[in-house]
Write an enzyme that holds these catalytic residues in place. Sequence first.
Site: not given
Ligand code: NAD
Length: 320
Positions: A262, A281
Amino acid sequence: MRVLVASPLDPGALDLLGSRHDLRVVPSPGEAEFCASIADRQAVAVRSGVVLNEQVMAAAPDLRIIVRAGSGLDNIDLGHARQRGVRVVRVNGVSSVPVAEMTFALLLALARNVVVADRELRSGHWPKPLLGGPMLRGKTLGVVGAGRIGGLVGEMAHAWGMRVLGCVADPRDEARRALATRGVTLTDLDTVVAEADFLCLHVPLCSSTRYLVDADLLARMKPGSLLVNMARGGVVDEQALARALQERTTVVGAALDVHENEGEGVLSPLAGLDNVVLTPHIGAMALEAQQIIGSRVVDLIDAFEAERLEQEVQDGELVV
Ligand code: NAD
């Protein structure tokens, strides 16, 4: 406190930090600049896009707290922070709504060819008969990582009349019941992948999710399906995705908000494909969310200085 803000942060939050602390702002530094600017700092605030690794932390002997202005932790060496006794807190949850809404922006852009239509019209074309695309209602949405963001995407998709399947790392009955009340059926990854017309990624980037979407998984997706990556770049093997999108035997379109590489001047290996939508992003870049995140960063730094961090932190904010 001596504070470094090493990522773009809401201007109101910067004003507050500047009025209460010795503030240095160096947005998105490379490693050498990061090492130089963090050297005398006690606190650092970062978003994604900068890497807080062992070398950078080693350059900051007085560092006592890292504040992640967002939820993903893949850019911070948590093991080293723990070893050094540096606290790590994050502002999680605030970005769930903007990221979930952005997921729908990308789902609709893909399904209804919005970006291609815009490009064609700007070049004087009117390709209306070529731009048909699927409705969302009645289709199956697959949510890989039905946590805060994924669960909300599922709930919103359910309200739009979609059938929603999800999977998580650790499927417990409590989570299954809670998701069911929001219209999300918890199942396993293979079922989600095979049955989804639209597959959305919302997992954190960690060792078990790196290249989770590889050539093998792409080959198991439903023919004609669409992929949206809102998680992290390393979750998808972009070279394998490029090949799958050219072959069009399973996945036929993809939208990615996050990328393996990125930053300014970086070109995605998917950039040459028409059936792809790329955004830089911006999932959490809703203005209201940025203000809330900024003010939470100030609260957490103030609380740490006043030695009341433990009382201040909310669910999931305290990492180390
Ligand atoms: P969260 O911890 O609430 O949810 C993550 C989920 O993924 C959990 O339910 C977990 O059990 C599941 N998980 C983990 N490993 C897994 C696997 N191997 N198979 C299936 N499920 C699996 O986190 P969140 O607040 O929902 O955020 C998730 C992710 O989104 C963050 O870690 C970040 O990388 C990404 N994010 C992206 C942006 C963006 O701007 N695009 C912004 C914020 C967060």
